[in-house]
Design a protein around this motif. Sequence first.
Motif, PDB file in Angstrom:
ATOM      1  N   ASP A 209     -30.950 -11.587 -20.570  1.00  0.00           N
ATOM      2  CA  ASP A 209     -30.282 -12.230 -21.703  1.00  0.00           C
ATOM      3  C   ASP A 209     -29.578 -13.517 -21.290  1.00  0.00           C
ATOM      4  O   ASP A 209     -29.492 -14.465 -22.071  1.00  0.00           O
ATOM      5  N   LEU A 210     -29.067 -13.544 -20.058  1.00  0.00           N
ATOM      6  CA  LEU A 210     -28.252 -14.666 -19.603  1.00  0.00           C
ATOM      7  C   LEU A 210     -29.087 -15.893 -19.217  1.00  0.00           C
ATOM      8  O   LEU A 210     -28.591 -17.027 -19.276  1.00  0.00           O
ATOM      9  N   ARG A 211     -30.319 -15.688 -18.803  1.00  0.00           N
ATOM     10  CA  ARG A 211     -31.150 -16.781 -18.253  1.00  0.00           C
ATOM     11  C   ARG A 211     -31.195 -18.021 -19.142  1.00  0.00           C
ATOM     12  O   ARG A 211     -30.915 -19.133 -18.673  1.00  0.00           O
ATOM     13  N   PRO A 212     -31.547 -17.898 -20.423  1.00  0.00           N
ATOM     14  CA  PRO A 212     -31.626 -19.122 -21.239  1.00  0.00           C
ATOM     15  C   PRO A 212     -30.268 -19.793 -21.432  1.00  0.00           C
ATOM     16  O   PRO A 212     -30.191 -21.018 -21.556  1.00  0.00           O
ATOM     17  N   TYR A 213     -29.197 -19.022 -21.456  1.00  0.00           N
ATOM     18  CA  TYR A 213     -27.864 -19.602 -21.608  1.00  0.00           C
ATOM     19  C   TYR A 213     -27.477 -20.405 -20.367  1.00  0.00           C
ATOM     20  O   TYR A 213     -26.861 -21.470 -20.473  1.00  0.00           O
ATOM     21  N   VAL A 214     -27.822 -19.896 -19.184  1.00  0.00           N
ATOM     22  CA  VAL A 214     -27.520 -20.622 -17.947  1.00  0.00           C
ATOM     23  C   VAL A 214     -28.316 -21.920 -17.892  1.00  0.00           C
ATOM     24  O   VAL A 214     -27.786 -22.970 -17.518  1.00  0.00           O
ATOM     25  N   ALA A 215     -29.576 -21.860 -18.264  1.00  0.00           N
ATOM     26  CA  ALA A 215     -30.414 -23.066 -18.258  1.00  0.00           C
ATOM     27  C   ALA A 215     -29.842 -24.136 -19.187  1.00  0.00           C
ATOM     28  O   ALA A 215     -29.750 -25.321 -18.825  1.00  0.00           O
ATOM     29  N   TYR A 310     -23.475 -25.526 -11.260  1.00  0.00           N
ATOM     30  CA  TYR A 310     -24.063 -24.205 -11.482  1.00  0.00           C
ATOM     31  C   TYR A 310     -22.968 -23.168 -11.753  1.00  0.00           C
ATOM     32  O   TYR A 310     -23.115 -22.301 -12.624  1.00  0.00           O
ATOM     33  N   ALA A 311     -21.868 -23.249 -10.988  1.00  0.00           N
ATOM     34  CA  ALA A 311     -20.759 -22.313 -11.215  1.00  0.00           C
ATOM     35  C   ALA A 311     -20.202 -22.462 -12.630  1.00  0.00           C
ATOM     36  O   ALA A 311     -19.937 -21.472 -13.320  1.00  0.00           O
ATOM     37  N   LEU A 312     -20.022 -23.702 -13.073  1.00  0.00           N
ATOM     38  CA  LEU A 312     -19.559 -23.941 -14.432  1.00  0.00           C
ATOM     39  C   LEU A 312     -20.565 -23.413 -15.452  1.00  0.00           C
ATOM     40  O   LEU A 312     -20.197 -22.856 -16.491  1.00  0.00           O
ATOM     41  N   ALA A 313     -21.853 -23.598 -15.157  1.00  0.00           N
ATOM     42  CA  ALA A 313     -22.895 -23.132 -16.068  1.00  0.00           C
ATOM     43  C   ALA A 313     -22.851 -21.615 -16.236  1.00  0.00           C
ATOM     44  O   ALA A 313     -23.067 -21.093 -17.341  1.00  0.00           O
ATOM     45  N   SER A 318     -21.670 -17.353 -19.940  1.00  0.00           N
ATOM     46  CA  SER A 318     -20.971 -16.113 -20.280  1.00  0.00           C
ATOM     47  C   SER A 318     -20.257 -16.249 -21.621  1.00  0.00           C
ATOM     48  O   SER A 318     -20.325 -15.359 -22.480  1.00  0.00           O
ATOM     49  N   TYR A 319     -19.574 -17.379 -21.778  1.00  0.00           N
ATOM     50  CA  TYR A 319     -18.858 -17.625 -23.030  1.00  0.00           C
ATOM     51  C   TYR A 319     -19.818 -17.662 -24.218  1.00  0.00           C
ATOM     52  O   TYR A 319     -19.586 -17.010 -25.246  1.00  0.00           O
ATOM     53  N   ASP A 320     -20.908 -18.404 -24.080  1.00  0.00           N
ATOM     54  CA  ASP A 320     -21.859 -18.536 -25.186  1.00  0.00           C
ATOM     55  C   ASP A 320     -22.518 -17.200 -25.519  1.00  0.00           C
ATOM     56  O   ASP A 320     -22.749 -16.888 -26.698  1.00  0.00           O
ATOM     57  N   LEU A 321     -22.828 -16.410 -24.497  1.00  0.00           N
ATOM     58  CA  LEU A 321     -23.445 -15.106 -24.735  1.00  0.00           C
ATOM     59  C   LEU A 321     -22.493 -14.180 -25.481  1.00  0.00           C
ATOM     60  O   LEU A 321     -22.887 -13.521 -26.450  1.00  0.00           O
ATOM     61  N   LEU A 322     -21.236 -14.126 -25.046  1.00  0.00           N
ATOM     62  CA  LEU A 322     -20.261 -13.278 -25.729  1.00  0.00           C
ATOM     63  C   LEU A 322     -20.018 -13.753 -27.157  1.00  0.00           C
ATOM     64  O   LEU A 322     -19.881 -12.947 -28.082  1.00  0.00           O
ATOM     65  N   ARG A 323     -19.972 -15.060 -27.336  1.00  0.00           N
ATOM     66  CA  ARG A 323     -19.760 -15.600 -28.687  1.00  0.00           C
ATOM     67  C   ARG A 323     -20.923 -15.240 -29.596  1.00  0.00           C
ATOM     68  O   ARG A 323     -20.718 -14.871 -30.762  1.00  0.00           O
ATOM     69  N   ASP A 324     -22.146 -15.321 -29.091  1.00  0.00           N
ATOM     70  CA  ASP A 324     -23.303 -14.966 -29.907  1.00  0.00           C
ATOM     71  C   ASP A 324     -23.393 -13.468 -30.163  1.00  0.00           C
ATOM     72  O   ASP A 324     -24.069 -13.039 -31.093  1.00  0.00           O
ATOM     73  N   ASP A 325     -22.703 -12.681 -29.339  1.00  0.00           N
ATOM     74  CA  ASP A 325     -22.610 -11.237 -29.598  1.00  0.00           C
ATOM     75  C   ASP A 325     -21.697 -10.943 -30.783  1.00  0.00           C
ATOM     76  O   ASP A 325     -21.676  -9.815 -31.283  1.00  0.00           O
ATOM     77  N   GLY A 326     -20.899 -11.934 -31.197  1.00  0.00           N
ATOM     78  CA  GLY A 326     -20.062 -11.731 -32.369  1.00  0.00           C
ATOM     79  C   GLY A 326     -18.593 -12.020 -32.191  1.00  0.00           C
ATOM     80  O   GLY A 326     -17.833 -11.981 -33.157  1.00  0.00           O
TER      81      GLY A 326
END
Length: 388
Positions: A209-215, A310-313, A318-326
């Motif tokens: 799930d995280l791969r596209p968000y990191v990219a 990369y560390a910032l990414a 993480s932030y974007d994934l959690l936000r998209d979770d709701g």
Amino acid sequence: MHVAHLSLHDFRSYPTLELPLEPGVTAFVGRNGQGKTNLVEAIDYLSRLASHRVASDAPLVRHGADQAVVRAAVVRDGRTATLEVEINPGKANRARVNRAQLPRAREIVGLVRTVVFAPDDLALVKGDPTDRRAFLDDLLVLRTPRLAGVRSDYDRILRQRNTLLKTAGAARRGSSSQEGALSTLEVWNSHLVTVGAELLAARLQLAHDLRPYVAKAYAAVARGAGRDDADLVYRSSFDTPEPADGRPTPTAAELTEPFLARLEERLKDELVRGHSLVGPHRDELLLSLASAETRLPVKGYASHGESWSYALALRLASYDLLRDDGDDPILVLDDVFAELDSGRRDQLAELVAGAEQVLVTAAVAEDVPKALAGARFRVADGEVRDDA
């Protein structure tokens, strides 16, 4: 989601503190050692029951005190709940929601979500696999709080199994004591596989799930980078099966048999070494960047600037994934701007400025980018003053 009020009692340097907060950006400015990071650490602790600075609870309790209390009024979807954790080093911590005590403190995990950017984030890229596993597990628990219990159970089972391996390895071969330890080991193998397969399945799904968000995040923070530059792959300590029924990752049930088979293969080595060599505690999250027509691991090949990007990414993802979770997590930027050049500083500020709540710490006001203008507190001599 945002914290509307923070109360501390004997937490770190604060005997007592009552601090009202608002949505948007809040900056805590003060020299090092004045207590500004203690404020955001307390909020992050409510989120994960762990600190981003220390591994144990003891340093969180003010010197001379027996316990510390962190309490916060958290607003979510227009409703306010009071979350409280009582920190008791060496004893069981206690947690309450709206003054009602929870059966287990870990049940409070995930009720408030935080994503913390800190100078130590460079270890996510340059550090040991332990740092990257912890990163995944922290994010796992925020997404699915019940996995806090799974992770805790796995650690407990692993400790017990390691003790048995040392006992069996030290005993004379073929002796009754070794046979007894090996017989008991079979039971703990079953426990390790059952719980470990659940943890591994969750990590594999999270990495997918995280791969596209990191990219996407890396392309946003690294100069000249594209969407295909950054990638990550989860590498298990045994060969994982191909997922069935069109699912992206294998289930826990599909992982059980190969996990157990690999344990049996490595038993002799484990007896010699006295610890478990197979399982999620031995896995790695491989981070890579595109280079010419190949991919290279970030660790060992990336420049300092690329490593920071990369560390910032990873944190932005993480932030974007959690936000998209709701949920819109609370963003904590703990003294991170002092570590970045002006370009990455401004880029990061612009990317996070729209979050519902952003908490920033900085040694000097000039370190806070203009894009993060908002409320400001001066932290000095153990006091937090409104610097409006």
